[in-house]
Design a protein around this motif. Structure first.
Motif, PDB file in Angstrom:
ATOM      1  N   TYR A  66       0.921  -1.125  -0.300  1.00  0.00           N
ATOM      2  CA  TYR A  66      -0.092  -0.211   0.219  1.00  0.00           C
ATOM      3  C   TYR A  66       0.792   1.314  -0.048  1.00  0.00           C
ATOM      4  O   TYR A  66       1.769   1.148   0.316  1.00  0.00           O
ATOM      5  CB  TYR A  66      -0.906  -0.186   0.993  1.00  0.00           C
ATOM      6  CG  TYR A  66      -0.346  -0.024   2.592  1.00  0.00           C
ATOM      7  CD1 TYR A  66      -0.125  -1.066   3.266  1.00  0.00           C
ATOM      8  CD2 TYR A  66      -0.035   1.169   3.168  1.00  0.00           C
ATOM      9  CE1 TYR A  66       0.513  -1.288   4.575  1.00  0.00           C
ATOM     10  CE2 TYR A  66       0.810   1.147   4.503  1.00  0.00           C
ATOM     11  CZ  TYR A  66       0.747  -0.080   5.040  1.00  0.00           C
ATOM     12  OH  TYR A  66       1.299  -0.017   6.324  1.00  0.00           O
TER      13      TYR A  66
ATOM     14  N   VAL B 204      -3.982   0.532  -2.598  1.00  0.00           N
ATOM     15  CA  VAL B 204      -4.019  -0.837  -1.829  1.00  0.00           C
ATOM     16  C   VAL B 204      -3.823  -1.763  -3.069  1.00  0.00           C
ATOM     17  O   VAL B 204      -4.762  -1.785  -4.061  1.00  0.00           O
ATOM     18  CB  VAL B 204      -5.203  -1.144  -1.046  1.00  0.00           C
ATOM     19  CG1 VAL B 204      -5.236  -2.736  -0.632  1.00  0.00           C
ATOM     20  CG2 VAL B 204      -5.216  -0.111   0.223  1.00  0.00           C
TER      21      VAL B 204
ATOM     22  N   PHE C   4      -8.070   4.646   3.041  1.00  0.00           N
ATOM     23  CA  PHE C   4      -7.459   3.207   3.117  1.00  0.00           C
ATOM     24  C   PHE C   4      -8.812   2.305   3.466  1.00  0.00           C
ATOM     25  O   PHE C   4      -8.765   1.087   2.753  1.00  0.00           O
ATOM     26  CB  PHE C   4      -6.580   2.847   4.047  1.00  0.00           C
ATOM     27  CG  PHE C   4      -5.002   3.460   3.571  1.00  0.00           C
ATOM     28  CD1 PHE C   4      -4.776   2.763   2.624  1.00  0.00           C
ATOM     29  CD2 PHE C   4      -4.371   4.311   4.046  1.00  0.00           C
ATOM     30  CE1 PHE C   4      -3.375   2.895   1.940  1.00  0.00           C
ATOM     31  CE2 PHE C   4      -3.241   4.805   3.609  1.00  0.00           C
ATOM     32  CZ  PHE C   4      -2.724   4.054   2.600  1.00  0.00           C
TER      33      PHE C   4
ATOM     34  N   ALA D  51      -2.772  -4.045   3.854  1.00  0.00           N
ATOM     35  CA  ALA D  51      -3.062  -2.571   4.429  1.00  0.00           C
ATOM     36  C   ALA D  51      -4.085  -2.531   5.704  1.00  0.00           C
ATOM     37  O   ALA D  51      -4.496  -1.341   5.906  1.00  0.00           O
ATOM     38  CB  ALA D  51      -3.630  -1.982   3.209  1.00  0.00           C
TER      39      ALA D  51
END
Ligand code: AMP
Ligand code: GLY
Length: 423
Positions: A230, A328, A391, A417
């Motif tokens: 990531y 990601v 994220f 991640a």
């Protein structure tokens, strides 16, 4: 411009994808490429380590720029030979590639220029290595000097493991790569990669990325080429990032002092963020795989402009821009990887996955069978990348996309991640 990309993994699909988007692209070739590059470039069956073949092909097809993906052709001197033939090349000479090709060369370079790294000793015989092990004790890290496809590093928690690693190296488990061994202090902390474009003794740094090297969730199981990655890396504060950039800058200046030709291409700094500050674990002489698969989607600048400037020896006038989005990448691997695995399994669902917002699928090990079906052709098969504002979203999209893709034996880590959510 006509461009030839050497290599055939996920990194090369991501590079080819970025180059294909450039307003300056003419004809685009990938050698050997894979099932993914086939859709955006012309795959050619060239041996990337054969400089004469690369030069011949480039002349026949009016290639203006050769981009070298993997380390093996760089260490073999392909970049400098192609450059000497008058063709622009993105990638360092063999001397620069020694920063990856020989761990002892790399450590000597770091020490000579005051770059922070683990204390170490280069050993050229088993006895010398064993004596040093007994002097410093475990935990300790044993590294085969040469290229060993990511397998030549053993982090030993106890003396028995360290001794076994030394014996394996000198018994030839890593071929010629193990006839010299580097033994170094074990560093602790989160790992983080910072890649930089280098030319003329200067570095232009890219955003950080964090790889997941172990095969299974929770960083357990054997080391792999990378199961996911990531970018950016929330635990890297602006101060830490500035320090890493300073180290990369110092390394770039050092290449201009030490090398006949200043390093040009990408320098990959593998860092351990220790309590005493970032320290270098290693250099690689090329883009990371899978780091490139999250870095290229975040790069807003024109890839041909960036790569051509570096190949021409300049980084000063590059307008390097990055998206603020979170990227990601989840690797879909074959059952059994990183051990032995079967190939030739039919892959379905990529189009459905890519229909999701922000999702791109890079191919790592794919090809077409006799019936023209897309099939698995490697341990790491696909790299499913999602870009989003957070994220949480990027992870959600990446995993939703992974569920849409199917092939027999599909393996993935479920925790890619997760650390980024903790900040
Ligand atoms: P390298 O190929 O040198 O990056 O090593 C592969 C992996 O081994 C790294 O990503 C680290 O996880 C680990 N490693 C290498 N050197 C050290 C060290 N000095 N201390 C702790 N872990 C290390
Ligand atoms: N992702 C680690 C490497 O490219 O070496």
């Amino acid at each position: 411009m006509n461009v030839l990309v050497l290599g055939g993994g996920g990194r090369e699909h991501a590079l080819t994808w970025a180059i294909a988007k450039s307003s300056r692209i003419g004809k685009l070739y990938a050698a050997p490429g894979n099932g993914g590059t086939a859709g955006i470039a012309c795959n050619v069956p060239l041996d990337a380590e054969d400089a004469d073949a690369v030069i011949g092909f480039s002349r026949d097809h009016d290639i203006d720029l050769v981009v070298v993906g993997p380390e093996a052709p760089l260490v073999a001197g392909v970049a400098e030979k192609v450059r000497a033939a008058g063709i622009a090349v993105f990638g360092p000479d063999a001397q620069g590639a020694q920063l990856e090709g020989s761990k002892s060369f790399s450590k000597e370079f770091m020490m000579a220029h005051g770059l922070p790294t683990a204390r170490y000793k280069k050993c050229t015989s088993e006895q010398e290595a064993m004596d040093y092990l007994h002097e410093v004790g475990a935990p300790i890290v044993v590294k085969a000097d040469g290229l060993a496809a990511g397998k030549g590093v053993i982090v030993a928690d106890c003396m028995e493991d360290a001794e076994e690693a030394v014996r394996d190296c000198f018994a030839g488990d890593f071929g010629a790569a193990g006839s010299v061994v580097v033994i170094e202090e074990m560093l602790e902390g989160p790992e983080c990669s910072m890649l930089a474009f280098l030319a003329g003794g200067k570095a232009l740094c890219m955003p950080c990325a964090q790889d997941h090297k172990r095969a299974y969730d929770g960083d357990r199981g054997p080391n792999t080429g990378g199961m996911g990655v990531y970018s950016p890396v929330p635990c890297v504060t602006p101060e830490l990032e500035a320090r890493m950039q300073e180290i990369m800058q110092q390394a770039a200046a050092a290449t201009a002092q030490d090398f006949a030709v200043p390093y040009q291409g990408v320098l990959y700094g593998g860092f351990m963020l220790t309590p005493e500050g970032p320290k270098l674990l290693e250099f690689n002489a090329r883009f990371g795989d899978p780091e490139t698969q999250v870095i290229m989607p975040r790069m807003e600048s024109d890839a041909i402009e960036v790569f051509s400037a570096v190949a021409a020896g300049r980084v000063d006038d590059i307008d390097l821009r990055w998206s603020d989005q979170c990227a990601v990448c989840v690797v879909l691997a074959s059952e059994g990887y990183p051990g032995s695995y079967e190939k030739g399994k039919v892959i379905l669902g990529i189009e459905e996955a890519e229909a999701l917002e922000g999702v791109t699928v890079f191919h790592a090990g794919t090809t077409f069978n006799a019936d023209d079906e897309l099939v698995t052709n490697g341990g790491r098969v696909l790299n499913v990348v999602a870009l989003a504002d957070t994220f949480e979203q990027a992870r959600e999209r990446a995993y939703e996309a992974c569920e849409k893709i199917n092939f027999e034996g599909k393996q993935m880590r479920r925790d890619i991640a997760l650390r980024a959510l903790e900040g």
